[in-house]
Design an enzyme around this catalytic site. Structure first.
Site, PDB file in Angstrom:
ATOM      1  N   CYS A   2       0.824  -1.190   0.000  1.00  0.00           N
ATOM      2  CA  CYS A   2       0.000   0.000   0.000  1.00  0.00           C
ATOM      3  C   CYS A   2       0.861   1.243   0.000  1.00  0.00           C
ATOM      4  CB  CYS A   2      -0.905   0.009   1.239  1.00  0.00           C
ATOM      5  SG  CYS A   2      -1.812  -1.531   1.501  1.00  0.00           S
ATOM      6  N   ASN A  78       1.998  -0.478   5.353  1.00  0.00           N
ATOM      7  CA  ASN A  78       2.420  -0.703   3.980  1.00  0.00           C
ATOM      8  C   ASN A  78       3.371  -1.884   3.987  1.00  0.00           C
ATOM      9  OD1 ASN A  78       3.581  -0.632   1.404  1.00  0.00           O
ATOM     10  ND2 ASN A  78       4.892   1.102   1.887  1.00  0.00           N
ATOM     11  N   GLU A  80       3.911  -6.443   4.002  1.00  0.00           N
ATOM     12  CA  GLU A  80       3.356  -7.768   4.276  1.00  0.00           C
ATOM     13  C   GLU A  80       4.063  -8.373   5.487  1.00  0.00           C
ATOM     14  OE1 GLU A  80       0.823  -8.923   2.675  1.00  0.00           O
ATOM     15  OE2 GLU A  80       0.822  -7.627   0.905  1.00  0.00           O
ATOM     16  N   ASP A 104      -3.130  -9.291   7.720  1.00  0.00           N
ATOM     17  CA  ASP A 104      -1.963  -9.184   8.593  1.00  0.00           C
ATOM     18  C   ASP A 104      -1.962  -7.870   9.374  1.00  0.00           C
ATOM     19  OD1 ASP A 104      -1.559  -7.831   6.230  1.00  0.00           O
ATOM     20  OD2 ASP A 104       0.421  -8.652   5.824  1.00  0.00           O
ATOM     21  N   GLY A 380      15.433 -12.065  -6.692  1.00  0.00           N
ATOM     22  CA  GLY A 380      16.623 -12.645  -6.061  1.00  0.00           C
ATOM     23  C   GLY A 380      17.568 -11.614  -5.488  1.00  0.00           C
TER      24      GLY A 380
END
Length: 647
Positions: A2, A78, A80, A104, A380
Site C-alpha cells: 500500500c 504498507n 506484508e 496481517d 533474487g
C-alpha cells in the site's frame, strides 16, 4: 502492499482536513488502487490517508487505517507480514481473539495490544512501513522494516510534520516547502542515489531501515529536536552477533540449513490471495528463487525476464534456458531504444528524487509486463551483499594489494598526473607494462592514479564505487561528507571483504537496489518481495564462514551449490553481465537529443548549480568516443531531468 501519508500539526493550521489528505493520497494512488481510507483525530491535529493494494484479505475487513477495539490505537500499514498466520495462532493460545477478518494488519494490531510494539516487531517476519497513532497519549510512531524494503519519508515544514511512503505525497500538501540539499546532490552524483537519512530536500529525511521514530503532539513546536529515533535491528548488530557465535557445523550441514531456511522464506512469501510470479534473469540468485518456488508449486509458476538487442548486455537466452529446465510459464520482453525513449520522461515522477541507476528502465518495463499477469513478484535481490557476489569486491582487494606494492612517491606522481594526461597516454602506459586496458574497474595505471592518494581501504572502496570521483568539482563546492564509515583495523582480505559486504548492505542495498525495485513495481501496482531479506536468512547467512561466500576469488559459493541441486551447472556457469543497460550506446544514439537539451550550456548557466564547462567537457568526450562517461553522465542527466520536472 500500500501507500500512506499523513500530517501532525496544530489544529489551527487546518493541516489535516480531508481535502488535503485526499490530495496526498491521490499522489500515491498507484501504490494502492483498490481502496482509500482517511482519518483525522478528534483533536484535529493528526490526519492520515491510506491507499490499499489488496494482497491478503481482499474484503472490507482489511480496510485501513485500522483501529483497536477500544479505539486507543490506529494502525496503517504498507507491506506484508509473512508469518502473520503463525502469530495469530500464538495469540489465540494466550488470549482467544475475536477476529474480524484475516489480514496481517489486524494481526499486527492485536500483537501490539498484547505483546507491545517492540516484542511484536521482534516476532514479525516481513517488509513494512508502519504508522501507529496513540489517541490517548497523542503520540505518533513510524517504523520501517529491518532491511529497508518499504520506504518512509518525513520532515517538518511551516510548523507541520509531514510523512509518507513517497515524497510526492508530502509535496502534495500545501505546507510542503523545502530547498535542494547540495550535500545530498554531491552524494548522488558520486553514488547514483541519495543515501539515507538524507533526501534531495534539505528539510526532509528518509527513516533508516530497522528504526522507530516517535513524535509527541505536545512537543511539536520543538521541530526536529522533538523527533526521537531508535534502532531495533541492524546489519551491523547481526554481523557482531555472528562474529560472537559463528556457525560451527559441517559444510553439508551449513548448505542444508541455508536451503531449508530460504525454502521456508520462499514458501511464506508465495502466500497471497492473488497471483504470484518471479523475476528471472538467469543468474544465480533469481534462478535459485524461481527453482525453490517451482519446487513448492503444483502448477508452473510465472517467470519474467528482460533482454536487450545489444549482445554484451543480454541475458534473456540464459533465463529462457533456466525457465525451460524448471518448467515455468515464462515471459520475456526485449527493451529497444524506443522503449528507453518512452520511459525516460517519466523517471523523475517515478522516483521523486534524482536516481541514477540506469537499470531503472528495464526494471520498470519488466514490472509493467509482469503486472499484466500477476500482482506479486519475487526477486533474487540481496544475494550479492550476503554472499560476496559483486565483482567490485575482488577488484578492490586487487587494487589494495597493487597500491601496497607501489612506492609512495610514485603514487603521488600518478595522482598528480591523472587530471593532466590524456586518456590515450594512460592506455599506452597500460599496454607497455602489460596492465589491463583502461576501463571502469581495470587495474591499470589510470586506475591506480585515481585511488593512489586514498589513505584507507574505505577511501579506496569509495573511489571504486564512485561514478563521479570528484563531485565537488561538478557543483563547485567543498568535498562532500563521506558515506562510508572508517572500518576498524583490517589485517586480512577476509576482514576487508566482510566490511565491504556490510557497507553495501547498509547503503547500496536499501538506497539503490530496493528503491529501484519498489518504485518501479509500485508504479504499476505490483508488489515486489525479496526472500533473501527475510531476517532469519540474513542472520543465518551472516553466521556462515567466509569460505561459504567466496572461494578462489568467486562469490556466492554456497548459493551456487544449492542451485546446482535444482538446475544443471552447465546452464549457469558463465561470466555474469549483471542487469546493465547500454546507456553508452543510447546516449550517442537515440537519447542524444534528449541529453543535449538537458546539458545545454545556457540552461546549465541559468540554473547555476553545476560546473558548466566541466559538464560539457565530459559530454563532448563521451560523444567523440574518447572516453566512456555513461555512468556519471546518467547521474547528471537524471538530476537535470528531475530538476526540470520541478517546474
Amino acid at each position: 502492499m500500500c501507500g500512506l501519508a499523513g500530517v501532525v500539526a496544530a489544529a489551527e493550521l487546518l493541516a489535516t482536513q480531508p481535502g488535503l489528505l485526499k490530495a496526498m493520497g491521490q499522489a500515491i494512488q498507484h501504490r494502492g488502487p483498490d481502496d482509500e481510507g482517511l482519518h483525522s483525530s478528534d483533536c484535529g491535529s493528526f490526519g492520515l490517508v491510506h491507499r490499499r493494494l489488496a494482497i491478503v484479505d481482499l474484503s472490507a475487513a482489511g480496510h485501513q487505517p485500522m483501529f483497536s477495539p477500544d479505539h486507543r490505537f490506529m494502525l496503517a500499514f504498507n507491506g506484508e507480514i509473512y508469518n502473520h498466520q503463525a502469530l495469530r495462532a500464538e495469540l489465540d493460545k494466550v488470549v482467544p481473539q475475536v477476529w474480524r477478518g484475516h489480514s496481517d494488519t489486524e494481526t499486527l494490531l492485536a500483537g501490539i495490544l498484547h505483546w507491545g510494539l517492540d516484542d511484536t516487531l521482534r516476532r514479525a517476519v516481513g517488509m513494512f512501513a508502519l504508522v501507529l497513532w496513540d489517541n490517548q497519549q497523542k503520540t505518533l510512531t513510524l517504523i520501517r522494516d529491518r532491511a529497508g524494503e518499504k520506504p518512509l519519508y518525513y520532515g517538518f515544514s511551516q510548523g507541520a510534520f509531514l510523512f509518507g511512503s513517497e515524497l510526492k505525497a508530502l509535496k502534495a500538501h500545501p505546507l510542503f516547502q523545502s530547498e535542494i540539499d547540495i550535500e545530498a546532490l554531491a552524494l548522488m552524483l558520486r553514488h547514483k542515489y541519495v543515501p539515507a537519512p538524507r533526501t534531495i530536500y534539505r528539510q526532509f529525511c528518509k527513516l533508516e531501515p530497522g528504526c522507530i521514530l516517535t513524535l509527541s503532539l505536545n512537543e511539536l513546536s520543538l521541530g526536529h529536536s522533538a523527533v526521537q529515533i531508535r534502532r531495533y535491528w541492524s546489519f551491523a548488530q547481526v554481523a557482531k552477533n555472528a562474529a560472537a557465535q559463528p556457525f560451527s557445523g559441517t559444510e553439508q550441514e551449513g548448505l542444508q540449513q541455508l536451503e531449508a531456511q530460504l525454502c521456508h522464506s520462499v514458501s511464506e512469501q508465495m502466500l497471497a490471495d492473488v497471483q504470484v510470479g518471479a523475476f528471472l534473469s538467469g543468474g544465480t540468485d533469481s534462478s535459485l528463487i524461481a527453482a525453490l518456488m517451482q519446487k513448492q508449486s503444483s502448477q508452473p509458476i510465472r517467470t519474467f525476464t528482460v533482454g536487450f538487442h545489444v549482445p554484451d548486455y543480454n541475458e534473456a537466452e540464459h533465463a529462457k534456458a533456466v525457465a525451460r529446465h524448471l518448467g515455468t510459464d515464462h515471459t520475456e520482453i526485449y527493451v529497444t531504444e524506443q522503449d528507453a525513449l518512452n520511459v525516460v520522461p517519466s523517471l523523475p515522477q517515478l522516483f521523486d528524487e534524482p536516481f541514477g541507476d540506469s537499470s531503472q528502465i528495464p526494471t520498470y518495463l519488466i514490472a509493467k509486463e509482469a503486472r499484466r499477469h500477476v500482482t506479486v513478484a519475487l526477486s533474487g535481490d540481496a544475494g550479492d551483499e550476503l554472499f560476496a557476489g559483486y565483482s567490485r569486491y575482488e577488484h578492490s582487494l586487487a587494487l589494495h594489494h597493487k597500491l601496497s606494492s607501489v612506492p609512495g612517491a610514485l603514487l603521488s606522481a600518478l595522482a598528480w598526473c591523472k587530471p593532466v594526461l590524456h586518456a590515450d597516454v594512460w592506455r599506452q602506459l597500460d599496454k607497455l607494462t602489460g596492465q589491463a586496458d583502461y576501463g571502469p574497474l581495470s587495474n591499470g595505471f589510470a586506475r591506480v592514479a585515481e585511488v593512489g592518494l586514498c589513505h584507507s581501504f574505505a577511501g579506496l572502496y569509495t573511489q571504486v564505487v564512485s561514478d563521479a570521483k570528484d563531485p565537488q568539482r561538478l557543483i563547485r563546492r567543498e568535498p562532500e561528507a563521506s558515506l562510508f564509515t572508517e572500518p576498524a583495523a583490517q589485517h586480512s582480505d577476509e576482514q576487508r571483504l566482510a566490511w565491504m559486504m556490510l557497507t553495501d548492505s547498509q547503503t547500496y542495498l536499501p538506497d539503490d537496489v530496493l528503491v529501484k525495485v519498489d518504485r518501479a513495481a509500485m508504479a504499476v501496482s505490483l508488489e515486489g518481495r525479496v526472500p533473501m531479506l527475510d531476517h532469519r536468512f540474513i542472520e543465518l547467512a551472516a553466521s556462515m564462514p567466509m569460505h561459504f561466500k567466496r572461494r578462489d576469488g568467486v562469490g556466492k559459493w554456497a548459493l551456487k551449490q544449492i542451485l546446482y541441486r535444482h538446475v544443471p551447472k552447465a546452464l549457469l556457469d558463465r561470466p555474469k553481465t549483471g542487469f546493465g543497460v547500454p546507456t553508452d550506446h543510447w546516449l550517442r544514439g537515440p537519447l542524444r537529443d534528449w541529453a543535449e537539451a538537458l546539458l545545454d550550456t545556457e540552461k546549465l548557466k541559468q540554473q547555476g548549480l553545476l560546473n558548466t564547462s566541466l559538464v560539457r567537457k565530459y559530454w563532448q568526450e563521451h560523444l567523440s568516443g574518447q572516453r566512456n562517461w555513461q555512468y556519471m553522465l546518467w547521474n547528471l542527466l537524471m538530476f537535470q531531468s528531475w530538476l526540470e520536472a520541478q517546474g
